[in-house]
Design a protein around this motif. Structure first.
Motif, PDB file in Angstrom:
ATOM      1  N   THR A 103       0.918  -1.090  -0.034  1.00 37.32           N
ATOM      2  CA  THR A 103       0.005   0.065  -0.116  1.00 37.32           C
ATOM      3  C   THR A 103       0.777   1.315  -0.080  1.00 37.32           C
ATOM      4  O   THR A 103       1.626   1.466   0.981  1.00 37.32           O
ATOM      5  CB  THR A 103      -1.015   0.065   1.102  1.00 37.32           C
ATOM      6  OG1 THR A 103      -1.686  -1.014   1.238  1.00 37.32           O
ATOM      7  CG2 THR A 103      -1.810   1.297   1.124  1.00 37.32           C
ATOM      8  N   HIS A 104       0.574   2.160  -0.972  1.00 39.24           N
ATOM      9  CA  HIS A 104       1.523   3.411  -1.044  1.00 39.24           C
ATOM     10  C   HIS A 104       0.622   4.407  -0.378  1.00 39.24           C
ATOM     11  O   HIS A 104       1.413   5.647  -0.127  1.00 39.24           O
ATOM     12  CB  HIS A 104       1.593   3.569  -2.609  1.00 39.24           C
ATOM     13  CG  HIS A 104       2.468   2.645  -3.369  1.00 39.24           C
ATOM     14  ND1 HIS A 104       3.835   2.234  -3.296  1.00 39.24           N
ATOM     15  CD2 HIS A 104       1.935   1.583  -4.229  1.00 39.24           C
ATOM     16  CE1 HIS A 104       4.214   1.182  -3.784  1.00 39.24           C
ATOM     17  NE2 HIS A 104       3.049   0.679  -4.465  1.00 39.24           N
ATOM     18  N   GLN A 105      -0.643   4.451  -0.463  1.00 40.66           N
ATOM     19  CA  GLN A 105      -1.384   5.667  -0.072  1.00 40.66           C
ATOM     20  C   GLN A 105      -2.678   5.069   0.615  1.00 40.66           C
ATOM     21  O   GLN A 105      -3.319   4.206   0.156  1.00 40.66           O
ATOM     22  CB  GLN A 105      -1.793   6.409  -1.401  1.00 40.66           C
ATOM     23  CG  GLN A 105      -2.704   7.685  -0.799  1.00 40.66           C
ATOM     24  CD  GLN A 105      -2.992   8.389  -2.216  1.00 40.66           C
ATOM     25  OE1 GLN A 105      -2.206   8.404  -3.110  1.00 40.66           O
ATOM     26  NE2 GLN A 105      -4.061   9.128  -2.228  1.00 40.66           N
ATOM     27  N   LEU A 106      -3.272   5.928   1.824  1.00 36.29           N
ATOM     28  CA  LEU A 106      -4.329   5.484   2.354  1.00 36.29           C
ATOM     29  C   LEU A 106      -4.845   6.655   2.943  1.00 36.29           C
ATOM     30  O   LEU A 106      -4.237   7.165   3.703  1.00 36.29           O
ATOM     31  CB  LEU A 106      -3.969   4.443   3.370  1.00 36.29           C
ATOM     32  CG  LEU A 106      -5.484   3.820   3.799  1.00 36.29           C
ATOM     33  CD1 LEU A 106      -6.180   2.929   2.988  1.00 36.29           C
ATOM     34  CD2 LEU A 106      -4.824   2.939   5.296  1.00 36.29           C
ATOM     35  N   ALA A 107      -6.035   7.215   2.611  1.00 38.66           N
ATOM     36  CA  ALA A 107      -6.611   8.354   3.201  1.00 38.66           C
ATOM     37  C   ALA A 107      -8.176   8.422   3.283  1.00 38.66           C
ATOM     38  O   ALA A 107      -8.754   7.882   2.380  1.00 38.66           O
ATOM     39  CB  ALA A 107      -6.289   9.651   2.270  1.00 38.66           C
ATOM     40  N   ILE A 108      -8.577   8.959   4.437  1.00 37.11           N
ATOM     41  CA  ILE A 108      -9.995   8.943   4.558  1.00 37.11           C
ATOM     42  C   ILE A 108     -10.520  10.299   5.164  1.00 37.11           C
ATOM     43  O   ILE A 108      -9.672  11.056   5.981  1.00 37.11           O
ATOM     44  CB  ILE A 108     -10.504   7.847   5.310  1.00 37.11           C
ATOM     45  CG1 ILE A 108     -12.067   8.102   5.622  1.00 37.11           C
ATOM     46  CG2 ILE A 108      -9.872   7.916   6.831  1.00 37.11           C
ATOM     47  CD1 ILE A 108     -12.715   6.787   6.315  1.00 37.11           C
ATOM     48  N   ASP A 109     -11.305  11.075   4.728  1.00 37.09           N
ATOM     49  CA  ASP A 109     -12.133  12.364   5.127  1.00 37.09           C
ATOM     50  C   ASP A 109     -13.617  12.054   5.465  1.00 37.09           C
ATOM     51  O   ASP A 109     -14.421  11.903   4.452  1.00 37.09           O
ATOM     52  CB  ASP A 109     -11.731  13.288   4.195  1.00 37.09           C
ATOM     53  CG  ASP A 109     -12.331  14.604   4.456  1.00 37.09           C
ATOM     54  OD1 ASP A 109     -12.216  14.906   5.814  1.00 37.09           O
ATOM     55  OD2 ASP A 109     -12.784  15.654   3.698  1.00 37.09           O
ATOM     56  N   THR A 122      -7.386   4.745  -1.686  1.00 35.24           N
ATOM     57  CA  THR A 122      -6.102   4.107  -1.598  1.00 35.24           C
ATOM     58  C   THR A 122      -5.477   3.567  -2.699  1.00 35.24           C
ATOM     59  O   THR A 122      -6.121   3.697  -3.949  1.00 35.24           O
ATOM     60  CB  THR A 122      -6.276   2.941  -0.604  1.00 35.24           C
ATOM     61  OG1 THR A 122      -5.057   2.276  -0.215  1.00 35.24           O
ATOM     62  CG2 THR A 122      -7.379   2.021  -1.340  1.00 35.24           C
ATOM     63  N   GLN A 123      -4.253   3.497  -2.800  1.00 38.56           N
ATOM     64  CA  GLN A 123      -3.240   2.961  -3.969  1.00 38.56           C
ATOM     65  C   GLN A 123      -2.469   2.018  -3.567  1.00 38.56           C
ATOM     66  O   GLN A 123      -1.858   2.336  -2.422  1.00 38.56           O
ATOM     67  CB  GLN A 123      -2.648   4.254  -4.337  1.00 38.56           C
ATOM     68  CG  GLN A 123      -1.883   3.864  -5.871  1.00 38.56           C
ATOM     69  CD  GLN A 123      -1.185   5.050  -6.433  1.00 38.56           C
ATOM     70  OE1 GLN A 123      -0.132   5.579  -6.105  1.00 38.56           O
ATOM     71  NE2 GLN A 123      -1.851   5.578  -7.665  1.00 38.56           N
ATOM     72  N   TYR A 124      -2.276   0.854  -4.075  1.00 36.86           N
ATOM     73  CA  TYR A 124      -1.436  -0.334  -3.672  1.00 36.86           C
ATOM     74  C   TYR A 124      -1.155  -1.007  -5.216  1.00 36.86           C
ATOM     75  O   TYR A 124      -1.723  -1.060  -6.076  1.00 36.86           O
ATOM     76  CB  TYR A 124      -2.228  -1.145  -2.950  1.00 36.86           C
ATOM     77  CG  TYR A 124      -3.593  -1.951  -3.352  1.00 36.86           C
ATOM     78  CD1 TYR A 124      -3.455  -2.946  -3.856  1.00 36.86           C
ATOM     79  CD2 TYR A 124      -4.721  -1.183  -3.101  1.00 36.86           C
ATOM     80  CE1 TYR A 124      -4.811  -3.486  -4.391  1.00 36.86           C
ATOM     81  CE2 TYR A 124      -5.846  -1.560  -3.598  1.00 36.86           C
ATOM     82  CZ  TYR A 124      -5.956  -2.759  -4.192  1.00 36.86           C
ATOM     83  OH  TYR A 124      -7.168  -3.449  -4.667  1.00 36.86           O
ATOM     84  N   ASP A 125       0.030  -1.788  -4.765  1.00 41.02           N
ATOM     85  CA  ASP A 125       0.572  -2.672  -5.923  1.00 41.02           C
ATOM     86  C   ASP A 125      -0.100  -3.888  -5.482  1.00 41.02           C
ATOM     87  O   ASP A 125      -0.159  -4.610  -4.175  1.00 41.02           O
ATOM     88  CB  ASP A 125       1.918  -2.719  -6.051  1.00 41.02           C
ATOM     89  CG  ASP A 125       2.610  -1.624  -6.716  1.00 41.02           C
ATOM     90  OD1 ASP A 125       1.839  -0.984  -7.202  1.00 41.02           O
ATOM     91  OD2 ASP A 125       3.935  -1.541  -6.564  1.00 41.02           O
ATOM     92  N   LEU A 126      -0.660  -4.958  -6.303  1.00 42.15           N
ATOM     93  CA  LEU A 126      -1.096  -6.000  -6.196  1.00 42.15           C
ATOM     94  C   LEU A 126       0.145  -7.158  -6.683  1.00 42.15           C
ATOM     95  O   LEU A 126       0.428  -7.071  -7.841  1.00 42.15           O
ATOM     96  CB  LEU A 126      -2.242  -6.582  -6.645  1.00 42.15           C
ATOM     97  CG  LEU A 126      -3.143  -7.875  -6.427  1.00 42.15           C
ATOM     98  CD1 LEU A 126      -3.318  -8.037  -4.776  1.00 42.15           C
ATOM     99  CD2 LEU A 126      -4.162  -8.015  -7.246  1.00 42.15           C
ATOM    100  N   ILE A 127       0.388  -7.966  -5.594  1.00 44.95           N
ATOM    101  CA  ILE A 127       1.763  -8.991  -5.952  1.00 44.95           C
ATOM    102  C   ILE A 127       1.052 -10.300  -5.917  1.00 44.95           C
ATOM    103  O   ILE A 127       0.534 -10.679  -4.766  1.00 44.95           O
ATOM    104  CB  ILE A 127       2.564  -8.661  -4.847  1.00 44.95           C
ATOM    105  CG1 ILE A 127       3.299  -7.162  -5.171  1.00 44.95           C
ATOM    106  CG2 ILE A 127       3.866  -9.758  -5.061  1.00 44.95           C
ATOM    107  CD1 ILE A 127       4.124  -6.735  -3.878  1.00 44.95           C
ATOM    108  N   ILE A 128       1.374 -11.019  -6.854  1.00 50.62           N
ATOM    109  CA  ILE A 128       0.809 -12.582  -6.819  1.00 50.62           C
ATOM    110  C   ILE A 128       2.316 -13.467  -7.240  1.00 50.62           C
ATOM    111  O   ILE A 128       2.834 -12.747  -8.422  1.00 50.62           O
ATOM    112  CB  ILE A 128      -0.212 -12.617  -8.014  1.00 50.62           C
ATOM    113  CG1 ILE A 128      -1.518 -11.828  -7.500  1.00 50.62           C
ATOM    114  CG2 ILE A 128      -0.671 -14.005  -8.147  1.00 50.62           C
ATOM    115  CD1 ILE A 128      -2.584 -11.879  -8.547  1.00 50.62           C
ATOM    116  N   GLY A 129       2.586 -14.087  -6.459  1.00 51.59           N
ATOM    117  CA  GLY A 129       3.751 -15.106  -7.084  1.00 51.59           C
ATOM    118  C   GLY A 129       5.011 -14.502  -6.829  1.00 51.59           C
ATOM    119  O   GLY A 129       6.057 -14.410  -7.869  1.00 51.59           O
TER     120      GLY A 129
END
Length: 146
Positions: A103-109, A122-129
């Protein structure tokens, strides 16, 4: 404060995916669900239908960490913890798959005026294998329905 079923909310969900190999894919959904406040967290709950299968989704929202749980047509636990790689899983009728989120970013308002409303991003990379399959961005806006 909401009862155990929460407050009814309209939800606009925009999901963007930039695959490691491929072009931007973007999905937008308008849903109705509920928002429940517990401590410093908010939980959005809604149902969507994919390929004629109902999927119940719960998203824990706070500014430190969160998760997305899905059950029904698919079962998934997707942890969101900025700066850390977290193990999750994805299960479908085709089998089970261990996944990792970075997870690179997580914000709530959240605004609590006459109606509860808010935005979660939120912004994230999904990693498989061991390899990233893409960068995912999820933007959710919700507003209480009176």
């Amino acid at each position: 404060m909401a009862n155990e079923n929460g407050k009814t909310v309209k939800i606009k969900l925009v999901s963007s995916i930039i695959p490691t190999e491929g072009e931007l894919e973007q999905y937008e959904m308008w849903l109705e669900g509920s928002c429940i406040e517990k401590g410093e967290s908010h939980y959005l709950r809604y149902e969507e239908v994919q390929e004629e299968l109902p999927i119940q989704t719960t998203i824990k929202l706070n500014d430190k960490r969160g998760f997305i749980n899905r059950s029904g047509g698919v079962n998934m636990r997707l942890p969101l913890n900025p700066g850390m790689r977290e193990n999750g899983h994805y299960e479908s009728p085709f089998g089970s798959l261990p996944i990792v989120t970075d997870t690179h970013q997580l914000a709530i308002d959240v605004q609590k005026n006459e109606k509860v409303s808010g935005r979660f991003n939120t912004q994230y990379d999904l990693i498989i294998g061991g390899n990233s399959v893409g960068r995912y961005t999820l933007d959710i806006q919700f507003t209480e329905v009176q």
